[in-house]
Design an enzyme around this catalytic site. Structure first.
Site, short mmCIF file in Angstrom:
data_model
loop_
_atom_site.label_atom_id
_atom_site.label_comp_id
_atom_site.label_asym_id
_atom_site.label_seq_id
_atom_site.Cartn_x
_atom_site.Cartn_y
_atom_site.Cartn_z
N LYS A 188 0.84 -1.20 0.00
CA LYS A 188 0.00 0.00 0.00
C LYS A 188 0.88 1.25 0.00
O LYS A 188 2.07 1.18 0.25
CB LYS A 188 -0.93 -0.01 1.22
CG LYS A 188 -0.20 0.03 2.55
CD LYS A 188 -1.17 -0.06 3.71
CE LYS A 188 -0.43 -0.04 5.05
NZ LYS A 188 -1.36 -0.09 6.21
N TYR B 96 11.75 31.73 1.78
CA TYR B 96 10.53 32.33 2.32
C TYR B 96 10.67 32.67 3.81
O TYR B 96 11.29 31.92 4.57
CB TYR B 96 9.36 31.36 2.18
CG TYR B 96 8.83 31.19 0.78
CD1 TYR B 96 8.26 32.25 0.09
CD2 TYR B 96 8.88 29.95 0.15
CE1 TYR B 96 7.76 32.09 -1.19
CE2 TYR B 96 8.38 29.77 -1.13
CZ TYR B 96 7.82 30.85 -1.80
OH TYR B 96 7.33 30.69 -3.06
#
Length: 377
Positions: free
Chosen positions: A37, A271
């Site tokens: 998965k 940033y």
């Protein structure tokens, strides 16, 4: 040729080694369901599944329909179980693609039965029993036995297996896990007393395989579900310290330096003014960001490996890019940077990154984006 200057490197020899480790622990006649998965925990579901099947996996386990369909397109005959919830609307897709579904209620079984009858096909199901995880499943009691009898009477369904999930088998003290197995075994024996048998009986995840195969708790099991251990990680630090089984790292997150620039003293990098240059700073820019799975919170917190040297990751990680400080580092544009993975190159591994973020290696590797190419070595 790489489409981007960043990628996930997957060591196929380590995948094979870790699967062999599973085989060396579980009973010789056991079936193995390789859990792939979340894109095989970041390793790439198709290639990882191919390797596990070559090594002797009998079954593949996923969490959702889209994962199962991707596998089915490559492995038309391989048994595939969706371990997570399958909405009723998925019934026809499950049936048409010969996928096995997890069931935990009579109501859902009835809907799936009706859809199977309409299609004139059979749907394979595995019954989920809740022995202490308290997530999904039937309770291991007399009422559930009566429900199972009703499910068995439904046409169009083939009850292929029954299973539970261990919630704390990676703990140092195994009391809860052993209590779960005690409840599951007692329930299986009650079903056997009423002539109710199953082709597959499973409970052990990686933690169960690594720590509970020496007792008799698994005496009624014949299928095992390794997950995280296939990708080189122990389910917990406690297990890593005490487990004799050697697992090998599979996944490394890598990028290339796409530009090197000199930034003068007194500037901010990236940033939000989170890194201030208190000296002239040589900055390497990498084409890798948090949309790729490099957590934003790692900025200013880790060192990465470049040519067997360590360099700090500086500033806030951007969505698609990040920065490393190259002062005193021998590096050039195009050089490879290891964000995490190969310890031999001095890089952190995913579990060390996870510890910094107060999480687990499962999250660190399973969130690696599909937009990163997987390079298999």
């Amino acid at each position: 040729m790489l489409k981007r200057a960043s990628f996930v490197e997957v060591d196929t020899a380590s995948l094979r080694h870790n699967f062999s480790a599973v085989k060396s622990i579980v009973p010789k006649d056991a079936h193995i369901m390789a859990v792939v998965k979340a894109n095989a925990y970041g390793a790439g579901a198709i290639k990882a599944s191919e390797i596990f099947l070559q090594e002797g996996a009998n079954y593949l386990g996923v969490a959702a329909l889209d994962e199962a369909l991707e596998l089915r397109s490559h492995f038309p005959k391989t048994p595939i179980l969706i371990l997570g919830y399958s909405p009723n609307t998925n019934a026809s897709m499950l049936i048409d693609n010969d996928l096995s579904a997890m069931i935990f209620s009579l109501e859902q079984a009835e809907v799936f039965s009706q859809m199977a009858l309409k299609s004139q096909k059979r749907l394979k199901i595995h019954l989920k029993i809740d022995t202490g995880m308290h997530r999904l499943g039937l309770e291991p009691n007399f009422k559930s036995i009566e429900i199972i009898k009703k499910i068995r009477a439904l046409k169009g369904l083939e009850i292929e297996g029954i299973f539970t999930h261990l919630s704390n088998a990676d703990a140092k003290i195994k009391t809860h896990a052993k209590n779960q197995m005690k409840a599951f075994n007692a329930f299986l024996e009650q079903l056997l007393d009423q002539k109710i048998e199953f082709q597959y009986r499973h409970a052990y995840n990686s933690a169960g395989i690594l720590s509970l195969c020496n007792g008799n708790e698994n005496r009624l099991l014949n299928l095992y579900r390794p997950g995280i251990m296939l990708y080189g990680f122990y389910p917990s630090n406690e297990m890593k310290e005490s487990c004799p089984t050697i697992l090998k790292n599979v996944i490394s997150l890598k990028a290339q330096i796409v530009q090197i620039r000199s930034v003068k003293k007194g500037e901010f990098i990236g940033y939000g003014e989170h890194f201030y240059t208190n000296e002239e700073t040589l900055v390497g820019v990498l084409a890798l960001g948090y949309a790729d799975g490099l957590m934003r919170a790692l900025g200013n917190r880790i060192q990465v490996a470049i040519n067997n040297q360590l360099a700090p990751l500086i500033g806030k990680v951007c969505m698609d890019q990040c920065f490393v400080k190259l002062n005193d580092i021998q590096a050039k544009e195009g050089d490879e940077v290891i964000l995490f993975g190969d310890k031999s190159a001095r890089a952190n591994d995913a579990s060390e990154i996870a510890a910094l973020l107060n999480t687990i290696a499962y999250e660190t590797i399973s969130t690696l984006s599909k937009r990163l190419e997987r390079v298999y070595i």
